[in-house]
Design a protein around this motif. Structure first.
Motif, PDB file in Angstrom:
ATOM      1  N   UNK A  60      48.629  59.202  15.023  1.00  0.00           N
ATOM      2  CA  UNK A  60      47.172  59.058  15.056  1.00  0.00           C
ATOM      3  C   UNK A  60      46.642  58.415  13.776  1.00  0.00           C
ATOM      4  N   UNK A  61      45.668  57.584  13.945  1.00  0.00           N
ATOM      5  CA  UNK A  61      45.070  56.907  12.786  1.00  0.00           C
ATOM      6  C   UNK A  61      45.944  55.801  12.223  1.00  0.00           C
ATOM      7  N   UNK A  62      46.991  55.427  12.963  1.00  0.00           N
ATOM      8  CA  UNK A  62      47.996  54.514  12.419  1.00  0.00           C
ATOM      9  C   UNK A  62      47.584  53.059  12.265  1.00  0.00           C
ATOM     10  N   UNK A  63      46.403  52.693  12.715  1.00  0.00           N
ATOM     11  CA  UNK A  63      46.021  51.277  12.630  1.00  0.00           C
ATOM     12  C   UNK A  63      45.899  50.760  11.208  1.00  0.00           C
ATOM     13  N   UNK A  64      45.466  51.615  10.299  1.00  0.00           N
ATOM     14  CA  UNK A  64      45.397  51.188   8.894  1.00  0.00           C
ATOM     15  C   UNK A  64      46.797  50.810   8.418  1.00  0.00           C
ATOM     16  N   UNK A  65      47.730  51.650   8.795  1.00  0.00           N
ATOM     17  CA  UNK A  65      49.119  51.436   8.400  1.00  0.00           C
ATOM     18  C   UNK A  65      49.619  50.114   8.979  1.00  0.00           C
ATOM     19  N   UNK A  66      49.300  49.873  10.265  1.00  0.00           N
ATOM     20  CA  UNK A  66      49.687  48.612  10.892  1.00  0.00           C
ATOM     21  C   UNK A  66      49.169  47.433  10.091  1.00  0.00           C
ATOM     22  N   UNK A  67      47.901  47.527   9.696  1.00  0.00           N
ATOM     23  CA  UNK A  67      47.284  46.401   8.968  1.00  0.00           C
ATOM     24  C   UNK A  67      48.028  46.146   7.670  1.00  0.00           C
TER      25      UNK A  67
END
Ligand code: ASP
Ligand code: MG
Length: 448
Positions: free
Chosen positions: A198-205
């Motif tokens: 969860x919340x992993x989009x920052x990490x993806x970026x």
């Protein structure tokens, strides 16, 4: 050498509806260095998808969730009219979603497939909104480049494979077109869909920024940066203009909900600066996280993380024996449990785990407790909050204020200091923790 490229990430509330997406499109239009856009699912969608992965709904219940997801997206589509390429892709993706949602039981891999739809949908919509704002944009399936292991629900990125794939498949596309891609999702070596937690989009970026050698990554969210504490709790909380990578990593780990904790890792590996700002108010500035030569001593923030589990393990037989900790940590590691704080004495260990609500995987499984129970007495306490004071060179002697004075007011269940110069953490009862944070903020961070 880093390029001039910027990766911009827009979180769920930033892409919640047509107006929010349009504001984000203006941000992209106004910064020609933005070449990769990473979007989250529209606010609320991932929570609906999590419901489906819990597999408690009957057929009618599942249909209702599908309809709720559809409504969120349809409200946007009604205002944009998708180009043929995007309309076709969206339609196909939606029918895949409906098919999967019709199944009464899902494997772990299928759960990740299910969770991936939010980002897959929103990226179609955002691509169109960019086009409508005169930005040349295409949608890019991030699963072609963001490679992970197959730990579904919380997959770990394969940095080398991601870099190789991005250099081959993504970099060449960045010349004149903005690539709109998905946060949170990736694929394993067989091409199966995975998610980063969860919340992993920052990490993806941040991972994508690392993979394409970007100069910076801009995380657009609903707050104007990272605050000295949660502004809903303290009216005097202030955005922090600058943080070092170390400080920011600690803040993200210890509860400032603005950034996914792993985001700083790729950025600091490559010296890529990270900006956090509000897509509602892009002119208001935000927080810059950068490599710092000299970190200023002092406390910059106080954070809290609720829903902590305190696990106390005691084994009198281990008195003067060796290998107690190794045994415990081997078991925890076999269950993929990540431990936050640890304190030890000769025959006992206390450690904390995060019991995040909405996690796509439970943190502590009964099977793990049973294994630990074979050689030690296990106590589990819930409803605790981890409070962290974060900064640099936090040493009792160096701090201007007497920390012990500040802390002595509270009922502290466990305290941790020393492993890092960037934090001092302790556990308190959840019902007291808001007050604890307010009091520390008032004493240490509101002095003029
Ligand atoms: N949509 C995912 C979530 O809500 C990932 C993200 O937004 O960062 O957890
Ligand atoms: Mg987020």
């Amino acid at each position: 050498m880093n390029s001039q490229y910027v990766v911009a990430k827009f979180g769920g509330t930033s892409v919640a509806d047509f107006e929010a997406m349009s504001r984000c499109a203006h941000i992209v239009r106004d910064n020609p260095n933005v070449r990769v856009v990473v979007v989250s699912a529209c606010a609320g969608v991932t929570n609906h998808l999590v419901t489906l992965t819990q597999q408690k709904e009957d057929e009618a219940g599942r249909k209702a969730v599908v309809a709720a997801v559809e409504n969120i997206q349809q409200a946007i589509i009604d205002q944009v009219s998708l180009d043929a390429d995007l309309a076709e892709g969206y339609k196909q993706t939606f029918s895949e979603f409906e098919n999967l949602a019709s199944l009464p039981a899902l494997s772990r891999q299928q759960c990740d497939e299910m969770l991936s739809f939010g980002e897959r949908f929103s990226s179609y919509l955002f691509t169109q909104i960019l086009r409508n704002n005169q930005v040349q944009a295409s949608r890019f399936d991030v699963r072609k480049v963001l490679k992970t292991d197959n730990q579904f629900g919380k997959a770990n990125p394969n940095v080398a494979a991601t870099r190789e794939a991005a250099q081959t498949n993504l970099v060449a596309l960045l010349g004149d077109t903005v690539q709109v891609t998905q946060g949170f999702i990736g694929s394993d070596q067989y091409g199966q869909t995975t998610t980063l937690g969860r919340g992993g989009s920052d990490y993806s970026a941040a991972l994508l920024a690392e993979a394409i050698d970007a100069s910076s990554v801009h995380i657009w969210t609903d707050v104007v940066g990272i605050f000295s504490t949660d502004p809903r709790l303290c009216v005097k909380a202030r955005p922090i203009p600058r943080l070092s990578f170390d400080e920011a990593a600690e803040m993200a780990t210890f509860g400032a909900k603005v950034l996914h904790p792993a985001t700083i890792l790729p950025a600091s590996r490559k010296g890529i600066s990270v900006f956090v700002g509000s897509s509602r108010d892009p002119q208001a500035g935000g927080t810059w996280i950068e490599k710092e030569k000299t970190a200023q001593a002092g406390i910059r923030a106080v954070t809290q993380r609720k829903n902590q589990i305190l696990l106390t393990l005691k084994s009198p037989e281990m008195l003067l024996a060796s290998g107690f900790l190794a045994r415990i940590f081997t078991i925890l590691s076999n269950y993929n449990i990540s431990v936050d704080l640890v304190t030890t004495s000769e025959i006992s260990v206390a450690l904390t785990l995060d019991n995040a609500p909405n996690a796509s995987r439970p943190e502590l499984e009964q099977a793990c407790l049973d294994e630990l129970g074979e050689f030690c007495h296990v106590t589990v306490e819930n409803n605790l909050t981890l409070v962290a004071m974060i900064g640099s060179e936090i040493q009792l002697k160096k701090c201007q204020l007497n920390l012990m004075d500040v802390l002595s007011e509270f009922n502290i269940r466990l305290i941790c200091h020393g492993a890092s110069k960037h934090n001092l953490c302790f556990l308190v009862e959840q019902q007291e923790s808001d007050q604890v944070v307010q009091s520390i903020h008032a004493k240490l961070l509101e002095v003029a």
